[in-house]
Write a protein that holds these residues in place. Structure first.
Motif, PDB file in Angstrom:
ATOM      1  N   GLY A 230      31.434  -9.019  99.588  1.00 22.23           N
ATOM      2  CA  GLY A 230      30.991 -10.402  99.663  1.00 22.23           C
ATOM      3  C   GLY A 230      32.017 -11.348  99.068  1.00 22.23           C
ATOM      4  N   ALA A 231      32.616 -10.929  97.944  1.00 19.04           N
ATOM      5  CA  ALA A 231      33.664 -11.735  97.314  1.00 19.04           C
ATOM      6  C   ALA A 231      34.875 -11.851  98.233  1.00 19.04           C
ATOM      7  CB  ALA A 231      34.060 -11.112  95.978  1.00 19.04           C
ATOM      8  N   VAL A 232      35.266 -10.750  98.852  1.00 19.94           N
ATOM      9  CA  VAL A 232      36.408 -10.762  99.772  1.00 19.94           C
ATOM     10  C   VAL A 232      36.121 -11.680 100.962  1.00 19.94           C
ATOM     11  CG1 VAL A 232      37.682  -9.353 101.438  1.00 19.94           C
ATOM     12  CG2 VAL A 232      37.293  -8.487  99.123  1.00 19.94           C
ATOM     13  N   ALA A 233      34.923 -11.558 101.542  1.00 19.84           N
ATOM     14  CA  ALA A 233      34.559 -12.382 102.702  1.00 19.84           C
ATOM     15  C   ALA A 233      34.597 -13.868 102.350  1.00 19.84           C
ATOM     16  CB  ALA A 233      33.171 -11.993 103.204  1.00 19.84           C
ATOM     17  N   ALA A 234      34.140 -14.201 101.143  1.00 20.58           N
ATOM     18  CA  ALA A 234      34.158 -15.603 100.714  1.00 20.58           C
ATOM     19  C   ALA A 234      35.581 -16.144 100.657  1.00 20.58           C
ATOM     20  CB  ALA A 234      33.487 -15.740  99.347  1.00 20.58           C
ATOM     21  N   ARG A 235      36.495 -15.340 100.103  1.00 21.96           N
ATOM     22  CA  ARG A 235      37.883 -15.795 100.005  1.00 21.96           C
ATOM     23  C   ARG A 235      38.549 -15.902 101.376  1.00 21.96           C
ATOM     24  NH1 ARG A 235      37.362 -18.875  96.907  1.00 21.96           N
ATOM     25  NH2 ARG A 235      39.505 -19.392  97.493  1.00 21.96           N
ATOM     26  N   VAL A 236      38.286 -14.932 102.245  1.00 19.63           N
ATOM     27  CA  VAL A 236      38.852 -14.988 103.598  1.00 19.63           C
ATOM     28  C   VAL A 236      38.338 -16.224 104.323  1.00 19.63           C
ATOM     29  CG1 VAL A 236      38.915 -13.846 105.849  1.00 19.63           C
ATOM     30  CG2 VAL A 236      39.170 -12.492 103.760  1.00 19.63           C
ATOM     31  N   MET A 237      37.051 -16.514 104.165  1.00 22.77           N
ATOM     32  CA  MET A 237      36.460 -17.679 104.825  1.00 22.77           C
ATOM     33  C   MET A 237      37.051 -18.979 104.285  1.00 22.77           C
ATOM     34  SD  MET A 237      32.425 -18.630 105.218  1.00 22.77           S
ATOM     35  CE  MET A 237      32.230 -19.223 103.522  1.00 22.77           C
ATOM     36  N   MET A 238      37.244 -19.064 102.973  1.00 22.69           N
ATOM     37  CA  MET A 238      37.766 -20.295 102.385  1.00 22.69           C
ATOM     38  C   MET A 238      39.229 -20.523 102.761  1.00 22.69           C
ATOM     39  SD  MET A 238      35.137 -21.507 101.137  1.00 22.69           S
ATOM     40  CE  MET A 238      35.958 -22.991 100.567  1.00 22.69           C
ATOM     41  N   GLN A 239      39.976 -19.446 102.963  1.00 24.46           N
ATOM     42  CA  GLN A 239      41.388 -19.588 103.365  1.00 24.46           C
ATOM     43  C   GLN A 239      41.511 -20.242 104.731  1.00 24.46           C
ATOM     44  OE1 GLN A 239      43.036 -15.645 103.045  1.00 24.46           O
ATOM     45  NE2 GLN A 239      43.036 -15.672 100.795  1.00 24.46           N
TER      46      GLN A 239
END
Length: 390
Positions: A230-239
């Motif tokens: 979930g943390a990884v997905a959040a960062r990928v989405m924000m990028q």
């Protein structure tokens, strides 16, 4: 939940709200014997829609962590205030889970269930937060920079550790490598550490009684993976936030890749929620990511789903919705109604059957009514900006 730039992440609210709505529908039927298959958990190996609810809660908790890390400074990480806050939130979740178990068990302390949903969320949140914060790099202006590679590495390490333990550590009397509800290492450790009186009454093996807990000790390790993804997905989405719809392609690719990997592992590492196998953690993380991408696509296009307000209401007060659902479940079992259906659940189901002759439709109607009731309670709080935060 807001991003490091202060922008509200609507898709996270929607995803969390969907998980809450799913939880209520799964936990609130009019009759437990008349439930549509997608709303029932898989008996052992396998997967149903109901099995996605809990992993999505953990995934959303991980997204919150992923959005939090870039707002932190190196000094925050080194200081005690942040870690005391994490410890407080974890402790409150565990305590609240035990209180709910105590109420559900009618204050039967000798048989109090020790593991539970909130307990697992608390532990997974703490471990996931520690991994993401401690592995973060020093970024610009002294702020932390999320370390994607380290987070992926930690997820792989947790899954490998779990699988190695299950595959090679022998269970006394049975040996190693078992994946059933009695002879497997997760089930054995639950019986030894918590003891049978303190496990969930519904976690039984035919002819043997209670033998494990679906929120058990060892299976918490791969459950942390859902938080990390979930943390990884959040960062990928924000990028990809500034790129509009095109920026969602990496999120979608990540989700599809995780789903494919989870399914590919299934023949040798069966997808199983009750002992939370690594394939289950990967597969459900992928599904959560794909759904997140869909919600984010809707949010960026500024179109409406028609039911997004309800999801925002539920997602904004997920903990309170969970507590209300559990309390209503406890209340529904009490024998307080005169007549042939003494429990509120039985009475409500009989009333639904008088209007809907199909028993499955009547049972689902009761769950929908509970969903509407909880939503109605939360709407005034949502409009006033009141949200329960632990």
């Amino acid at each position: 939940m807001t991003s490091s730039t202060g922008q509200r992440i609507v898709s996270l609210d929607l995803l969390r709200g969907l998980a809450v709505a799913g939880m209520i529908l799964v936990d609130s039927p009019g009759s437990w014997s008349k439930v549509y298959p997608p709303l029932e958990h898989a008996e052992w190996h396998g997967f149903t829609a109901a099995d996605l609810v809990f992993p999505t809660f953990l995934f959303c908790a991980g997204m919150a962590v992923g959005l939090m890390v870039p707002r932190m400074t190196v000094e925050d990480r080194a200081g005690s205030a942040f870690w005391l806050k994490v410890a407080k939130r974890t402790g409150l979740l565990i305590l609240l889970g035990l209180v709910i178990n105590l109420l559900g068990g009618h204050f039967d302390l000798p048989n109090l269930r020790l593991p539970g949903i909130l307990q697992r969320i608390g532990v997974c949140y703490a471990l996931g937060t520690a991994i993401c914060v401690l592995t973060a790099k020093r970024g610009e202006g002294g702020r932390l920079a999320f370390n994607m590679a380290a987070t992926f590495g930690a997820a792989v390490a947790l899954m490998a550790l779990y699988w190695l333990l299950v595959a090679f550590v022998p269970v006394p009397g049975f040996g190693a490598g078992h994946l059933d509800s009695y002879k497997s290492l997760p089930a054995y450790l639950d019986r030894v550490v918590f003891t049978i009186p303190h496990l969930w009454r519904g976690a039984t093996t035919e002819g043997l009684g209670v033998t494990y807990d679906p929120e058990g000790l060892l299976s918490t390790l791969p459950a942390v993976v859902n938080v990390l993804m979930g943390a990884v997905a959040a960062r990928v989405m924000m990028q990809g936030l500034a790129q509009g719809q095109r920026g969602l392609m990496p999120v979608l690719i990540l989700g599809v890749a995780l789903v494919v990997i989870g399914l590919a592992l299934n023949p040798v590492m069966p997808i199983n929620k009750k002992i939370w196998t690594p394939s289950f953690a990967i597969f459900t993380s992928g599904l959560s990511t794909v759904i997140l991408a869909g919600f984010e696509m809707v949010a960026r296009s500024r179109s409406r789903l028609g039911f997004d307000f309800v999801l925002k209401v539920l997602g904004g007060n997920a903990i309170l919705a969970f507590i209300l659902c559990q309390l209503l479940g406890i209340f529904s079992d009490l024998k307080i109604v005169p007549g042939p259906n003494p429990s509120p659940q039985g009475f409500g189901n009989a009333l639904a059957l008088s209007m809907l002759p199909d028993p499955y439709q009547a049972s689902l109607a009761c769950a929908v009514l509970v969903l509407a009731f909880i939503t109605a309670i939360l709407i005034p709080l949502h409009k006033r900006g009141i949200h329960l935060r632990l």
